[in-house]
Design a protein around this motif. Structure first.
Motif, short mmCIF file in Angstrom:
data_model
loop_
_atom_site.label_atom_id
_atom_site.label_comp_id
_atom_site.label_asym_id
_atom_site.label_seq_id
_atom_site.Cartn_x
_atom_site.Cartn_y
_atom_site.Cartn_z
N ASP A 31 0.83 -1.20 0.00
CA ASP A 31 0.00 0.00 0.00
C ASP A 31 0.87 1.25 0.00
O ASP A 31 1.90 1.31 0.67
CB ASP A 31 -0.94 0.00 1.21
N ASP A 32 0.44 2.25 -0.78
CA ASP A 32 1.14 3.55 -0.87
C ASP A 32 2.57 3.42 -1.37
O ASP A 32 3.43 4.21 -0.99
CB ASP A 32 1.12 4.28 0.49
N ARG A 33 2.83 2.42 -2.20
CA ARG A 33 4.18 2.19 -2.72
C ARG A 33 4.12 1.69 -4.16
O ARG A 33 3.11 1.16 -4.61
CB ARG A 33 4.90 1.12 -1.91
N LYS A 34 5.26 1.80 -4.82
CA LYS A 34 5.49 1.16 -6.11
C LYS A 34 6.49 0.05 -5.84
O LYS A 34 7.60 0.31 -5.37
CB LYS A 34 6.07 2.14 -7.12
N VAL A 35 6.08 -1.20 -6.13
CA VAL A 35 6.89 -2.34 -5.74
C VAL A 35 6.97 -3.37 -6.86
O VAL A 35 5.95 -3.72 -7.45
CB VAL A 35 6.31 -3.05 -4.48
N VAL A 36 8.17 -3.85 -7.13
CA VAL A 36 8.36 -5.06 -7.93
C VAL A 36 8.59 -6.19 -6.95
O VAL A 36 9.49 -6.12 -6.11
CB VAL A 36 9.55 -4.94 -8.90
N LEU A 37 7.75 -7.20 -7.04
CA LEU A 37 7.92 -8.43 -6.26
C LEU A 37 8.30 -9.52 -7.25
O LEU A 37 7.59 -9.75 -8.21
CB LEU A 37 6.62 -8.82 -5.56
N PHE A 38 9.46 -10.14 -7.01
CA PHE A 38 9.79 -11.30 -7.82
C PHE A 38 9.90 -12.51 -6.90
O PHE A 38 10.30 -12.39 -5.75
CB PHE A 38 11.06 -11.10 -8.66
N ALA A 39 9.45 -13.64 -7.42
CA ALA A 39 9.42 -14.86 -6.62
C ALA A 39 10.24 -15.93 -7.30
O ALA A 39 10.26 -16.03 -8.54
CB ALA A 39 7.99 -15.33 -6.40
N VAL A 40 10.89 -16.71 -6.49
CA VAL A 40 11.74 -17.79 -6.97
C VAL A 40 11.27 -19.11 -6.36
O VAL A 40 10.71 -19.12 -5.26
CB VAL A 40 13.22 -17.53 -6.62
N PRO A 41 11.48 -20.21 -7.05
CA PRO A 41 11.09 -21.51 -6.50
C PRO A 41 11.83 -21.88 -5.23
O PRO A 41 11.29 -22.59 -4.39
CB PRO A 41 11.38 -22.50 -7.63
N GLY A 42 13.06 -21.39 -5.07
CA GLY A 42 13.77 -21.73 -3.85
C GLY A 42 15.10 -21.02 -3.71
O GLY A 42 15.85 -20.88 -4.67
N ALA A 43 15.38 -20.57 -2.50
CA ALA A 43 16.69 -20.00 -2.19
C ALA A 43 17.77 -21.06 -2.43
O ALA A 43 17.52 -22.25 -2.25
CB ALA A 43 16.72 -19.54 -0.73
N PHE A 44 18.90 -20.63 -2.85
CA PHE A 44 20.08 -21.47 -3.08
C PHE A 44 19.93 -22.43 -4.26
O PHE A 44 20.79 -23.27 -4.48
CB PHE A 44 20.47 -22.25 -1.82
N THR A 45 18.84 -22.34 -5.01
CA THR A 45 18.71 -23.19 -6.20
C THR A 45 19.47 -22.53 -7.35
O THR A 45 19.72 -21.33 -7.34
CB THR A 45 17.22 -23.40 -6.56
N PRO A 46 19.89 -23.32 -8.36
CA PRO A 46 20.81 -22.79 -9.38
C PRO A 46 20.37 -21.52 -10.10
O PRO A 46 21.07 -20.50 -10.04
CB PRO A 46 20.97 -23.96 -10.35
N THR A 47 19.25 -21.53 -10.78
CA THR A 47 18.85 -20.33 -11.54
C THR A 47 18.57 -19.16 -10.61
O THR A 47 18.92 -18.02 -10.91
CB THR A 47 17.61 -20.63 -12.42
N CYS A 48 17.98 -19.44 -9.47
CA CYS A 48 17.66 -18.39 -8.51
C CYS A 48 18.92 -17.71 -7.98
O CYS A 48 18.96 -16.48 -7.84
CB CYS A 48 16.85 -18.96 -7.35
N SER A 49 19.94 -18.50 -7.69
CA SER A 49 21.17 -17.99 -7.10
C SER A 49 22.17 -17.46 -8.12
O SER A 49 22.99 -16.61 -7.80
CB SER A 49 21.85 -19.07 -6.26
N GLU A 50 22.11 -17.99 -9.32
CA GLU A 50 23.10 -17.60 -10.33
C GLU A 50 22.61 -16.51 -11.27
O GLU A 50 23.42 -15.80 -11.87
CB GLU A 50 23.51 -18.83 -11.15
N LEU A 121 5.59 -27.86 -1.93
CA LEU A 121 4.91 -26.68 -2.46
C LEU A 121 5.88 -25.52 -2.54
O LEU A 121 6.55 -25.19 -1.56
CB LEU A 121 3.72 -26.32 -1.56
N ARG A 122 5.96 -24.91 -3.69
CA ARG A 122 6.84 -23.75 -3.92
C ARG A 122 6.08 -22.69 -4.70
O ARG A 122 4.93 -22.87 -5.06
CB ARG A 122 8.08 -24.17 -4.72
N SER A 123 6.77 -21.61 -5.00
CA SER A 123 6.21 -20.57 -5.84
C SER A 123 6.68 -20.78 -7.28
O SER A 123 7.81 -21.22 -7.51
CB SER A 123 6.70 -19.20 -5.37
N GLN A 124 5.80 -20.46 -8.21
CA GLN A 124 6.24 -20.37 -9.59
C GLN A 124 7.23 -19.21 -9.66
O GLN A 124 7.22 -18.31 -8.82
CB GLN A 124 5.06 -20.07 -10.52
N ARG A 125 8.05 -19.21 -10.69
CA ARG A 125 8.96 -18.09 -10.92
C ARG A 125 8.14 -16.99 -11.61
O ARG A 125 7.57 -17.21 -12.67
CB ARG A 125 10.13 -18.52 -11.80
N PHE A 126 8.06 -15.83 -10.97
CA PHE A 126 7.30 -14.72 -11.55
C PHE A 126 7.84 -13.39 -11.04
O PHE A 126 8.63 -13.33 -10.11
CB PHE A 126 5.80 -14.84 -11.23
#
Length: 161
Positions: A31-50, A121-126
Motif C-alpha cells: 500500500d502507498d508504494r510502487k513495488v516489484v515483487l519477484f518470486a523464486v522456486p527456492g533460495a540457493f537453487t541454481p537459476t535463482c542464485s546464479e 509446495l513452492r512458488s512459480q517463478r514470476f
C-alpha cells in the motif's frame, strides 16, 4: 485462480528479513508504494542464485531511479532467506521475504507443486509490479524458463508503461 492485472494484492502475512526478522502484512509491503515483487522456486537453487536474484541486485540503482522498491520472495523459512541474503550480499533496500507457509503464494494463485523434485509446495517463478497494492504488470515464467521475470525484463516492462 491466478491474480490478474488490475486486481489488488491479497492479504497475507510474511516474514521480512531486515536486521533480523519481523512479521509484515502484504498491505504494509504494497500500500502507498510502487513495488516489484519477484518470486523464486527456492533460495540457493541454481537459476535463482546464479541469475534471478543477482540480476535484481545488479540493477537495483535503476529501480531506485524509477522510485520502485524491490522485494524477493520464496517459499522458504526466514532462516534460509537470511542465509541466502548474506551469501548473495543483498543490499539493504532489496527486501527479502520468507513465505514459509506459502500464504501469499497461494493467495496469488502462483503455487507450484515441486514434489517430483523433492521440493514440496513452492512458488512459480514470476515478477509483478504493483502500485498502491494493485497489480499493474504480471509476468509468470513458463515451466523451466527464465526470461520474463528477470530484472531486465521488468525494467523494460516498466519503461513500456
Amino acid at each position: 485462480m491466478t491474480i490478474r492485472v488490475g486486481e489488488r494484492i491479497p492479504h497475507a502475512t510474511l516474514t521480512r528479513i531486515r536486521d533480523g526478522v519481523d512479521v509484515v502484512t502484504s498491505e504494509e509491503l504494497f500500500d502507498d508504494r510502487k513495488v516489484v515483487l519477484f518470486a523464486v522456486p527456492g533460495a540457493f537453487t541454481p537459476t535463482c542464485s546464479e541469475q534471478h536474484l543477482p540480476g535484481f541486485i545488479q540493477h537495483m540503482a535503476q529501480f531506485r531511479e524509477r522510485g520502485v522498491e524491490v522485494a524477493c520472495m520464496a517459499v522458504n523459512d526466514a532462516f534460509v532467506m537470511d542465509a541466502w541474503a548474506r551469501a548473495q550480499d543483498v543490499p539493504d533496500d532489496l527486501v527479502m521475504l520468507a513465505d514459509g507457509n506459502a500464504d501469499l503464494t497461494r493467495a496469488l494463485g502462483l503455487e507450484l507443486d515441486g514434489s517430483g523434485f523433492g521440493m514440496g509446495l513452492r512458488s512459480q517463478r514470476f515478477a509483478l509490479y504493483a502500485e498502491d497494492g494493485t497489480v499493474k504488470i504480471l509476468q509468470v515464467e513458463a515451466p523451466g524458463e527464465f526470461r520474463v521475470s528477470s530484472a531486465e525484463a521488468m525494467l523494460q516492462a516498466l519503461d513500456a508503461r
